[in-house]
Design a protein around this motif. Sequence first.
Motif, PDB file in Angstrom:
ATOM      1  N   LEU A 193      28.600  48.602  52.922  1.00 13.03           N
ATOM      2  CA  LEU A 193      27.643  47.571  52.946  1.00 13.03           C
ATOM      3  C   LEU A 193      26.718  47.579  51.756  1.00 13.03           C
ATOM      4  O   LEU A 193      26.546  46.375  51.311  1.00 13.03           O
ATOM      5  CB  LEU A 193      27.055  47.278  54.162  1.00 13.03           C
ATOM      6  CG  LEU A 193      26.158  46.153  54.604  1.00 13.03           C
ATOM      7  CD1 LEU A 193      27.009  44.853  54.192  1.00 13.03           C
ATOM      8  CD2 LEU A 193      25.528  46.414  55.815  1.00 13.03           C
ATOM      9  N   LEU A 194      26.156  48.571  51.506  1.00  9.93           N
ATOM     10  CA  LEU A 194      25.205  48.626  50.176  1.00  9.93           C
ATOM     11  C   LEU A 194      25.824  48.345  49.197  1.00  9.93           C
ATOM     12  O   LEU A 194      25.180  47.609  48.035  1.00  9.93           O
ATOM     13  CB  LEU A 194      24.523  49.957  50.314  1.00  9.93           C
ATOM     14  CG  LEU A 194      23.346  50.328  49.242  1.00  9.93           C
ATOM     15  CD1 LEU A 194      22.317  49.521  49.682  1.00  9.93           C
ATOM     16  CD2 LEU A 194      23.215  51.930  49.286  1.00  9.93           C
ATOM     17  N   ARG A 195      27.124  48.855  48.879  1.00  7.03           N
ATOM     18  CA  ARG A 195      28.052  48.376  47.461  1.00  7.03           C
ATOM     19  C   ARG A 195      28.153  46.931  47.435  1.00  7.03           C
ATOM     20  O   ARG A 195      27.642  46.276  46.497  1.00  7.03           O
ATOM     21  CB  ARG A 195      29.098  49.294  47.541  1.00  7.03           C
ATOM     22  CG  ARG A 195      30.215  48.514  46.751  1.00  7.03           C
ATOM     23  CD  ARG A 195      30.065  48.638  45.335  1.00  7.03           C
ATOM     24  NE  ARG A 195      31.164  48.093  44.604  1.00  7.03           N
ATOM     25  CZ  ARG A 195      31.178  46.741  44.360  1.00  7.03           C
ATOM     26  NH1 ARG A 195      30.238  45.934  44.942  1.00  7.03           N
ATOM     27  NH2 ARG A 195      32.071  46.261  43.770  1.00  7.03           N
ATOM     28  N   ARG A 196      28.409  46.300  48.397  1.00  7.03           N
ATOM     29  CA  ARG A 196      28.816  44.747  48.333  1.00  7.03           C
ATOM     30  C   ARG A 196      27.356  43.999  48.511  1.00  7.03           C
ATOM     31  O   ARG A 196      27.556  42.886  48.132  1.00  7.03           O
ATOM     32  CB  ARG A 196      29.704  44.312  49.893  1.00  7.03           C
ATOM     33  CG  ARG A 196      31.051  45.201  49.845  1.00  7.03           C
ATOM     34  CD  ARG A 196      31.893  44.961  48.498  1.00  7.03           C
ATOM     35  NE  ARG A 196      31.799  43.451  47.925  1.00  7.03           N
ATOM     36  CZ  ARG A 196      32.301  43.306  46.695  1.00  7.03           C
ATOM     37  NH1 ARG A 196      32.644  44.205  45.825  1.00  7.03           N
ATOM     38  NH2 ARG A 196      32.594  41.892  46.399  1.00  7.03           N
ATOM     39  N   SER A 197      26.407  44.441  49.011  1.00  5.57           N
ATOM     40  CA  SER A 197      25.163  43.867  49.134  1.00  5.57           C
ATOM     41  C   SER A 197      24.414  43.554  47.650  1.00  5.57           C
ATOM     42  O   SER A 197      23.430  42.830  47.604  1.00  5.57           O
ATOM     43  CB  SER A 197      24.286  44.501  49.921  1.00  5.57           C
ATOM     44  OG  SER A 197      23.704  45.535  49.543  1.00  5.57           O
ATOM     45  N   LEU A 220      26.080  45.300  37.825  1.00  9.84           N
ATOM     46  CA  LEU A 220      26.926  46.772  37.997  1.00  9.84           C
ATOM     47  C   LEU A 220      28.041  46.236  38.779  1.00  9.84           C
ATOM     48  O   LEU A 220      29.104  46.780  38.528  1.00  9.84           O
ATOM     49  CB  LEU A 220      25.966  47.579  38.288  1.00  9.84           C
ATOM     50  CG  LEU A 220      25.007  48.403  37.482  1.00  9.84           C
ATOM     51  CD1 LEU A 220      24.402  49.329  37.840  1.00  9.84           C
ATOM     52  CD2 LEU A 220      25.650  48.645  36.141  1.00  9.84           C
ATOM     53  N   ALA A 221      27.542  45.539  39.935  1.00 13.95           N
ATOM     54  CA  ALA A 221      28.792  45.381  40.812  1.00 13.95           C
ATOM     55  C   ALA A 221      29.629  44.354  40.481  1.00 13.95           C
ATOM     56  O   ALA A 221      31.134  44.525  40.514  1.00 13.95           O
ATOM     57  CB  ALA A 221      28.071  44.634  42.162  1.00 13.95           C
ATOM     58  N   VAL A 222      29.268  43.512  39.672  1.00 11.33           N
ATOM     59  CA  VAL A 222      30.327  42.495  38.972  1.00 11.33           C
ATOM     60  C   VAL A 222      31.091  43.200  37.817  1.00 11.33           C
ATOM     61  O   VAL A 222      32.413  43.157  37.946  1.00 11.33           O
ATOM     62  CB  VAL A 222      29.699  41.419  38.063  1.00 11.33           C
ATOM     63  CG1 VAL A 222      30.628  40.558  37.200  1.00 11.33           C
ATOM     64  CG2 VAL A 222      28.954  40.584  39.091  1.00 11.33           C
ATOM     65  N   ALA A 223      30.447  44.304  37.038  1.00 14.43           N
ATOM     66  CA  ALA A 223      31.181  45.009  36.247  1.00 14.43           C
ATOM     67  C   ALA A 223      32.459  46.021  36.927  1.00 14.43           C
ATOM     68  O   ALA A 223      33.420  46.147  36.338  1.00 14.43           O
ATOM     69  CB  ALA A 223      30.346  45.981  35.656  1.00 14.43           C
TER      70      ALA A 223
END
Length: 345
Positions: A275-279, A332-335
Amino acid sequence: MSAESYRVAVAGAAGAGVSILAEYFRETLPECVTVFDASACDVSVDADAVLYVCGPVPRPEDVTAVAALCEDRAGGASARPEAWPRGVLGVLARADLVGWMPGRSQRVSAAAARPHADSAERVLTIGVVPVSAMLARAARRITVEDFDALRRIASVRSTDDRGQPDGVWWYSADLFRTHAVWVERSQREQLLSLLDLPGVRLAVDALRANPGMTLDEMGELMRKASGIAALDTWVRGALWDAAAARAGSARMALERLMVTELASGRSRAAASLRLLRRSALISVPWAVDQLVSGPRTLENVLAWAAVARREAASARTSHGAHAALARYRHFLAVAEDLMLEGRAA
């Protein structure tokens, strides 16, 4: 204010400009954004972005009002951190009238009012954008009937800009109503209410220069001349920053929860990590792709992340640092998503 709702306030004593700009942004921003006219508010403006509309020469009351808004933004005693706007932007109203000389053929454009906006910036000590809200609205409202009437007026030419048959039209709205007899009186009134005299002249000159112009091209001309694009970009940037600030606060709460879960050895820790990753992704209609220049490539996204990280390191307040870190994590999540897509392909 919920995490999914945002607010844009339009304030100032320039009544018509305030109401037209508020109307424009109500029509163009997503439904999760509330745009309101704050011109009559006696309390602090609780908004994510504030537009202050003034005339070509700011008055003492404009200076006082802007100072109060900026004090709230900086976290005055009555301001809550979640209510701080990203900033307060000044709007030089009716920029198409600045420098307009009745009776003379000249280019009508908000850009022509830039020197006046620069002078207003020095007085108000905030950024000021010259805008013609009327032309911006006209770009969305001009009809086929309006366009045909403008074509008929453009077909009438004069050898002397100050003589007959059409030169006298451009000295005042009343003369236009009286002498522009090639279109019906009701249509003349409609054109004036839609464009005012400078806007009508802009449209007529454009049609004389390019008789094959289409209605869509006329609308684009009005939008470009209005200067609204710069204002629209700033507002969406302010909302992006507000979304990042909220995402930063939400992530901090999630991180604290995750630490608690890990310390207690509970099985939900793995789910919390996912969840932390997707948040990290900030899901708003005005997200990164619309606000940064250049294609959405891995190299560009990582460059944007580096900029956000530097902003976080140089932030002067914890509020600003949280927002910049949220942007950094978003990039970073987009990358990471781009890399996963590349491997899948």
